[in-house]
Design a protein around this motif. Structure first.
Motif, short mmCIF file in Angstrom:
data_model
loop_
_atom_site.label_atom_id
_atom_site.label_comp_id
_atom_site.label_asym_id
_atom_site.label_seq_id
_atom_site.Cartn_x
_atom_site.Cartn_y
_atom_site.Cartn_z
N VAL A 31 0.83 -1.20 0.00
CA VAL A 31 0.00 0.00 0.00
C VAL A 31 0.87 1.26 0.00
O VAL A 31 0.39 2.35 -0.28
N HIS A 79 -8.88 -0.15 6.42
CA HIS A 79 -8.41 0.23 5.09
C HIS A 79 -9.54 0.86 4.28
O HIS A 79 -9.40 1.93 3.69
N ARG A 80 -10.67 0.17 4.26
CA ARG A 80 -11.78 0.67 3.45
C ARG A 80 -12.30 2.02 3.95
O ARG A 80 -12.64 2.90 3.19
N ASP A 84 -7.92 3.98 2.43
CA ASP A 84 -8.25 4.09 1.02
C ASP A 84 -8.65 5.51 0.65
O ASP A 84 -8.43 5.96 -0.47
N GLU A 178 -3.29 -3.55 -12.42
CA GLU A 178 -4.65 -3.14 -12.75
C GLU A 178 -4.97 -3.53 -14.20
O GLU A 178 -6.05 -4.03 -14.50
N ASP A 183 -7.83 -6.25 -9.27
CA ASP A 183 -8.47 -5.12 -8.61
C ASP A 183 -7.51 -4.61 -7.52
O ASP A 183 -7.46 -5.13 -6.42
N ARG A 185 -7.33 -1.95 -5.68
CA ARG A 185 -7.87 -1.44 -4.41
C ARG A 185 -8.22 -2.59 -3.47
O ARG A 185 -8.06 -2.50 -2.27
N ARG A 186 -8.73 -3.68 -4.04
CA ARG A 186 -9.06 -4.83 -3.18
C ARG A 186 -7.81 -5.49 -2.64
O ARG A 186 -7.77 -5.96 -1.51
N TYR A 188 -5.03 -3.95 -2.03
CA TYR A 188 -4.58 -3.08 -0.93
C TYR A 188 -5.31 -3.45 0.37
O TYR A 188 -4.70 -3.61 1.42
#
Lengths: 289, 354, 244
Positions: A31, A79-80, A84, A178, A183, A185-186, A188
């Motif tokens: 991250v 994180h979410r 993020d 990507e 994915d 972001r997922r 991460y």
């Protein structure tokens, strides 16, 4: 003889540092943020072990799967919900948000559980064993072996599974990952969840050895940074080596010189090394290996 | 000129302008009558507060704490806001100040006023000792923050561990000498209130002057782009060192004041990492780019924390937990701080010194 | 719609995007016919790469539509577009340097869930690009520039996309390697793969493409068959003008 048991104690300490640091390292490598809340998350996990222990009365080691899952979930939500949302903002925001989170978690523990030192007892490992002539409690042997095993599992996960390889791919080239259909972001969020779950493993392993109080994670958190920086960011084995060196160094210093100053000794060592070799002891490049 | 550099839009240009603008004009002097009147009124109220008959001591104490935290927040602004050096170990300097003057006073009977100067010098020296290699070898950002965390821990552990010198975790009580202004002790707490006010005002003026000086301008240039600043002939390391040392000295002075105010110091109260984070929070909440940021942060946070710790006295720690939550929320929703919301207005910008 | 959709695999209408607050594309219309090779040419900094990244979902679309086989996909993240059959091979270092060649291939097929299919495609990739087979256990970062370019093309074998977007495939390669890359591109196009190439090396691109789009400063100057373009657009002047 005294030195030998100091080294043995240092190995156990270093193994736990390595485990906490592995989580930090994963998050930093993937991250690209420094999670200053890692120490406080360890504290939360330790109180989790305590709660499990006092509710069920079972041996604290049985809490491991529960605490690991809960911590993983907490990491995912952190994180979410927080990380993020600041990833595209300034570094200052990323730095201070994990700091604020750590402070909130630590003092929440203080508010809920009070300042007292709490302990959990293990019936399973409550005896002394002699290994290669050194007498150690079984609990510290389990802590050392368990930590080594967990770091090994992490390594295998990153290198031998499809998801683990995807995590490494994201760490190296997020845009290419990507474009390969991953994915990012997922990934991460997953890396953050795994990194946090590792504090759960550490907590279950160390709870029988350490008393639990709100400050307990601070030293481990800061030591984990030192381990990660000295070991070279992103390198699992570099960090493990650095963790052992630091654990042994601290333990030997405490035995031979002064217990009180052993932590200060490590911090001074860190500042000197950080300035002398900003890229870590073992290499120049940041990598996830 | 290749076609690769398209014309920036007006909006982007305006944004860059906000980020890099030096303070133009005459600053506060052109702020306009309402602003000046407000400033005078706030100052007068602060000055007259202790003279209100029947003023409870409790409120004065809150006032003192506001001045204290505002001083610390402002000191952090000079390093962290102007210079981009996000120190998360500023409590180390507070501790150096508090312990230097206190030990000199208790062991050698040196006046804490002199001890304060010694503490400031020591703290500045420590800042240089740490900062010089860091800035030389390009350690900045997160890594610099980590070094300062370690610095705070080192000073903490030394104060804790070297008990033959510092009294260790037990701390050091200061003897109460009655009315002895030469030794930084006063019969009435009102006098301490005024001392705190002066300390804060001096810090504020210094921070304001730095911001408006050529040094301040160069410092901000360094913060925004070190490489460009160096290319422009600015000695990057020297500017950062000076700012860091100045900031450390200010924090050390506040450390001495704390010791003389509470008459007791221990590592947990003057060096703990919690204090370091609180210092950052004061400045960040107010707006770390403005010399007024630390003050605004302290005015909001000190009463809040006092109220919370009284209201929730059965739950120690909840006030600090809320500090943490405030920091998180700030970073999510208001990363530029409260004063940062005013930076769009040219007139306000000269007042807040953004 | 004046052209039948089944003939156009990829179509953009009024595409606007950029970086930060800087608008780079000012409403771009491009049609990429199914099964053919289209090229976008234009001077440096005209937004060619930005266009590909926007279409692929790597750069956010501000306004306008991107139709993939008739469906508007603008605004979808890049990883989701990969599943829809969009494949961008970006310029420069595209591989994962610390993963082995074979791990790189596996990652390129991340969206393929069947393990046997992945294995099969890896075999096909080695057959199509034999140089990779010898290097399969080697970290991709240790490959030569040409070998890395081959690895980038192998992504097409792994993914089997509906549209291939190629960003500057000749960049930084020796003339011999450029020939080899274009030979592979031509072979893939020969199998009916819809291809859109952004190229600095205009001669090379025009040799394989049937359709050309000339993009200057974020605006389309010409779109149509390559042979007609040569009559309509003074390329030499265009590039000088763009550079100035």
């Amino acid at each position: 003889m005294q030195l030998v048991s100091a080294v043995a104690g240092g190995i156990a300490l270093g193994a736990i540092y390595a485990l906490v640091a592995a989580g930090l390292n994963l998050v930093f490598g993937v991250v690209k943020i420094i999670n200053f809340a890692q120490g406080a998350l360890l504290t939360v996990a330790l109180y989790g072990v305590y709660v499990f222990y006092s509710l069920t009365g079972a041996d604290p080691y049985w809490s491991l799967p529960v605490v690991v899952l809960v911590m993983g979930g907490i990491g995912y939500l952190i994180h979410r919900g927080l990380i993020d949302r600041v990833l595209r903002k300034e570094r200052t925001s990323q730095l201070l948000i994990t700091f604020g989170l750590g402070m909130a978690l630590k003092y929440l523990c203080l508010a809920v559980f009070g300042p007292d030192h709490l302990g959990v007892a293990t019936a399973m490992a409550d005896r002394v064993v002699t290994l290669a002539g050194v007498r150690m409690t079984l609990a510290s042997v389990i802590a050392a072996a368990g930590s080594a095993l967990a770091v090994g599992f992490l390594y295998v996960f990153l290198h031998r599974t499809r998801i683990g390889t995807a995590i490494r791919a994201v760490a190296q080239q997020p845009d290419s990952a990507e474009l390969a259909g991953i994915d990012v972001r997922r990934v991460y969020a997953l890396a953050f969840a795994v990194g946090t779950a590792l504090t759960g493993v550490a907590a279950a392993l160390m709870a029988p050895i350490y008393t639990i109080q709100p400050d307990v994670g601070d030293t481990f958190g800061v030591m984990a940074f030192i381990v990660v920086i000295l070991g070279g960011l992103g390198s699992v084995f570099g960090a493990a080596t650095a963790a052992l060196i630091i654990g042994i160094g601290q333990s030997v210093f405490a035995t031979l010189v002064d217990v009180q100053m052993s932590t200060a000794f490590i911090f001074v060592l860190f500042i000197v090394l950080m300035i002398a070799r900003p890229s870590g002891l073992f290499g120049r490049t940041a990598r996830v290996a | 000129m290749t076609a690769a550099t398209p014309t920036p839009t007006a909006a982007a240009a305006a944004d860059a302008d906000v980020a890099a603008a030096p303070l133009r004009g005459r600053g506060l002097a052109e702020a306009g009558r309402p602003v000046r009147l407000t400033a005078v009124a706030v100052l007068a109220a602060a000055l007259l507060l202790p003279l209100v008959p029947g003023m409870p001591f409790y409120y004065l104490q809150i006032g003192v704490l506001i001045f204290w935290y505002a001083t610390l927040g402002t000191s952090w602004t000079v390093a962290g806001g102007y210079g981009g050096m996000h120190s998360i170990g500023h409590a180390a300097f507070v501790g150096v100040g508090a312990y230097t003057s206190t030990l000199l006073y208790v062991d050698l009977h040196v006046s804490p006023w002199l001890g304060m100067l010694a503490g400031m010098a020591l703290a500045a020296g420590l800042a240089v000792l740490i900062g010089w290699p860091c800035f030389r070898f390009g350690i900045r950002g997160d890594y610099f923050a980590l070094v300062t965390v370690a610095l705070g821990q080192v000073v903490y552990e030394i104060a804790n561990g070297a008990s033959f010198l510092t009294g260790g975790a037990q701390g050091v009580p200061l003897p109460y000498a009655g009315d002895d202004p030469l030794n930084f002790q006063f019969e009435t707490r009102t006098a301490l209130y005024y001392v705190a006010l002066v300390m804060w005002l001096v810090t504020l003026v210094v921070a304001y002057r730095i911001r408006r000086s050529g040094f301040g301008f160069e410092l901000i240039a360094v913060r925004d782009d070190e490489i460009a600043a160096a290319r422009g002939g600015i000695d990057v390391s020297a500017r950062k060192l000076l700012a860091f040392a100045t900031s450390a000295a200010m924090a050390a002075a506040a450390g001495t004041f704390y010791a003389q105010f509470i008459l007791f110091i221990d590592p947990g109260s003057v060096i703990a990492i919690t204090l370091s984070v609180q210092i950052v929070l004061m400045s960040v909440l107010g707006g770390m780019n403005s010399y007024l940021g630390g003050t605004v942060g302290a005015i909001l946070l000190v009463p809040l924390s006092q109220y919370l710790s009284t209201a929730l006295s059965g739950r120690p720690g909840i006030d600090l937990a809320i500090y943490g939550v405030v920091l998180v929320l700030l970073m999510l929703y208001l990363p530029a701080g409260i004063l940062g919301t005013l930076r769009g207005s040219r007139r306000w910008r000269s007042v807040i010194g953004w | 719609m004046n052209e039948a959709l089944d003939h156009v695999m990829l179509r953009t209408r009024g595409l606007v995007s950029g970086y930060g607050r800087l608008e780079t594309l000012h409403g771009v219309d491009v049609d990429v016919p199914a099964g053919g090779v289209t090229t976008i040419i234009g001077p440096n900094g005209s937004g060619k790469s930005t266009f590909l990244k926007t279409v692929a979902g790597l750069v956010r679309t501000w306004r306008g539509e991107t139709l993939l086989a008739g469906e508007d996909v603008a605004g979808e993240p890049a990883h989701a577009l990969v599943r829809r059959g969009m494949c961008l091979v970006p310029q420069g270092r595209v591989v994962f340097p610390l993963l082995t060649v074979e791990e790189n291939l596996r990652m390129c097929a991340f969206t393929v869930s069947s393990a046997s299919m992945v294995r099969e495609r890896i075999a096909q990739a080695y057959e199509f690009l034999p140089v990779l087979a010898d290097r399969r256990r080697q970290p991709a970062g240790t490959l030569s520039g040409g070998e890395q370019a081959m690895l980038a093309i192998a992504k097409v074998i792994m993914l089997r996309p509906r549209v291939l977007l190629l960003d500057e495939p000749s960049l930084g390669l020796s003339p011999k390697m450029i020939d080899l890359v274009y030979e592979k591109v031509r072979a893939l196009a020969g199998q009916g793969l819809t291809t859109l190439i952004v190229e600095q090396n205009v001669r090379k691109a025009l040799a394989v493409a049937g359709r050309a789009v000339v993009l200057v400063l974020g605006t389309v100057r010409y779109a149509g068959p390559v042979d007609q373009m040569k009559a309509e657009v003074d390329l030499g002047r265009l590039f000088v003008e763009g550079e100035g």
